[in-house]
Write an enzyme that holds these catalytic residues in place. Structure first.
Site, PDB file in Angstrom:
ATOM      1  N   GLU A   1       0.338   5.374   0.666  1.00 39.48           N
ATOM      2  CA  GLU A   1      -0.601   6.343   1.137  1.00 39.48           C
ATOM      3  C   GLU A   1      -0.201   7.661   0.655  1.00 39.48           C
ATOM      4  OE1 GLU A   1      -1.077   5.685   5.591  1.00 39.48           O
ATOM      5  OE2 GLU A   1      -2.141   3.862   5.041  1.00 39.48           O
TER       6      GLU A   1
ATOM      7  N   ASN B   1       0.690  -1.282   0.024  1.00 44.11           N
ATOM      8  CA  ASN B   1       0.217   0.110  -0.119  1.00 44.11           C
ATOM      9  C   ASN B   1       0.950   1.219  -0.102  1.00 44.11           C
ATOM     10  OD1 ASN B   1       0.697  -0.851   2.660  1.00 44.11           O
ATOM     11  ND2 ASN B   1      -1.042   0.181   3.497  1.00 44.11           N
TER      12      ASN B   1
ATOM     13  N   CYS C   1     -10.275  -4.663   0.431  1.00 36.97           N
ATOM     14  CA  CYS C   1     -11.593  -3.674   0.381  1.00 36.97           C
ATOM     15  C   CYS C   1     -12.260  -3.811  -0.960  1.00 36.97           C
ATOM     16  CB  CYS C   1     -10.987  -2.405   0.493  1.00 36.97           C
ATOM     17  SG  CYS C   1     -10.256  -1.713  -1.074  1.00 36.97           S
TER      18      CYS C   1
ATOM     19  N   GLU D   1      -3.227  -4.705  -3.018  1.00 39.88           N
ATOM     20  CA  GLU D   1      -3.597  -5.666  -3.955  1.00 39.88           C
ATOM     21  C   GLU D   1      -3.643  -4.717  -5.249  1.00 39.88           C
ATOM     22  OE1 GLU D   1      -4.968  -4.769  -1.318  1.00 39.88           O
ATOM     23  OE2 GLU D   1      -6.374  -6.113  -0.439  1.00 39.88           O
TER      24      GLU D   1
HETATM   25  N1  THU Z   1      -5.499  -1.325   2.591  1.00 41.04           N
HETATM   26  C1  THU Z   1      -4.858  -2.037   1.642  1.00 41.04           C
HETATM   27  O1  THU Z   1      -3.738  -1.895   0.961  1.00 41.04           O
HETATM   28  N2  THU Z   1      -5.638  -3.180   1.077  1.00 41.04           N
HETATM   29  C2  THU Z   1      -7.164  -3.346   1.311  1.00 41.04           C
HETATM   30  O2  THU Z   1      -7.668  -4.142   0.869  1.00 41.04           O
HETATM   31  C3  THU Z   1      -7.535  -2.495   2.736  1.00 41.04           C
HETATM   32  C4  THU Z   1      -6.849  -1.415   3.001  1.00 41.04           C
HETATM   33  C5  THU Z   1      -4.474  -0.135   3.058  1.00 41.04           C
HETATM   34  C6  THU Z   1      -5.038   1.093   2.507  1.00 41.04           C
HETATM   35  C7  THU Z   1      -4.461   2.063   3.557  1.00 41.04           C
HETATM   36  O3  THU Z   1      -3.149   2.297   3.261  1.00 41.04           O
HETATM   37  C8  THU Z   1      -4.406   1.227   4.807  1.00 41.04           C
HETATM   38  O4  THU Z   1      -4.687  -0.155   4.392  1.00 41.04           O
HETATM   39  C9  THU Z   1      -5.392   1.437   5.839  1.00 41.04           C
HETATM   40  O5  THU Z   1      -6.783   1.405   5.210  1.00 41.04           O
END
Ligand code: THU
Length: 148
Positions: A50, A48, A100, A61
């Site tokens: 941000e 991830n 998500c 993902e």
């Molecule tokens: N996040 C993911 O990388 N994948 C998901 O399916 C759920 C959430 C990340 C997004 C953000 O950087 C952190 O988790 C908290 O939401």
């Protein structure tokens, strides 16, 4: 019934866990790693990423999917996802990190819902496997836009 090829589950979990090292998470501190297995046998990885404006951030993902598609791979067998607030080097996580809704929708674009395997792991020993259809029933996909 013909059995499918065995998934390299252990290798996928190890790769996903290793990707948490690269997560850029100054806002949530929640590190997610993904390992996506293409039909070509290549494992595409993601973490991830941000952003100070929040919305432009990307999940692990989708990072993995977009890396793969941008390199010419559009057919996939499985994805492994690991996530949590633990240290970047942790190999044992407290909870599973389910994808998500937006990531499930991206999976719908490129994967057969009844075949694509989603491996949720907490360690190399602890994991659960679901199909995309189980986690995203009656999802909207490319088939819905096909002309009859
Ligand atoms: N996040 C993911 O990388 N994948 C998901 O399916 C759920 C959430 C990340 C997004 C953000 O950087 C952190 O988790 C908290 O939401």
């Amino acid at each position: 019934m013909e059995m499918g090829k065995e998934l390299p589950v252990r290798e996928m979990i190890e790769k996903a866990l290793g990707m948490r090292m690269f997560s850029y998470v100054p806002y949530s501190g929640y590190r997610v790693g993904a390992a996506l297995l293409g039909e070509d046998g290549v494992i595409y990885t993601g973490c991830n990423v941000e952003n100070a404006a929040y919305s432009p951030g990307n999940c692990a993902e989708r990072t993995a999917f977009f890396k793969a598609v941008s390199e010419g791979q559009r057919a996939f067998r499985a994805i492994c996802i690991v996530g949590g607030s633990e240290d970047a080097r942790a190999k044992q996580l407290a909870e599973y990190a389910p994808p998500c809704g937006m990531c499930r929708q991206v999976m719908m674009e490129f994967c057969q819902p009844d075949e694509f395997q989603i491996i949720l792991a907490r360690s190399v020993e602890e994991y659960e496997i679901y199909t995309l259809e189980e986690l995203f029933p009656m999802g909207f996909g490319p088939g819905n836009l096909m002309q009859k």
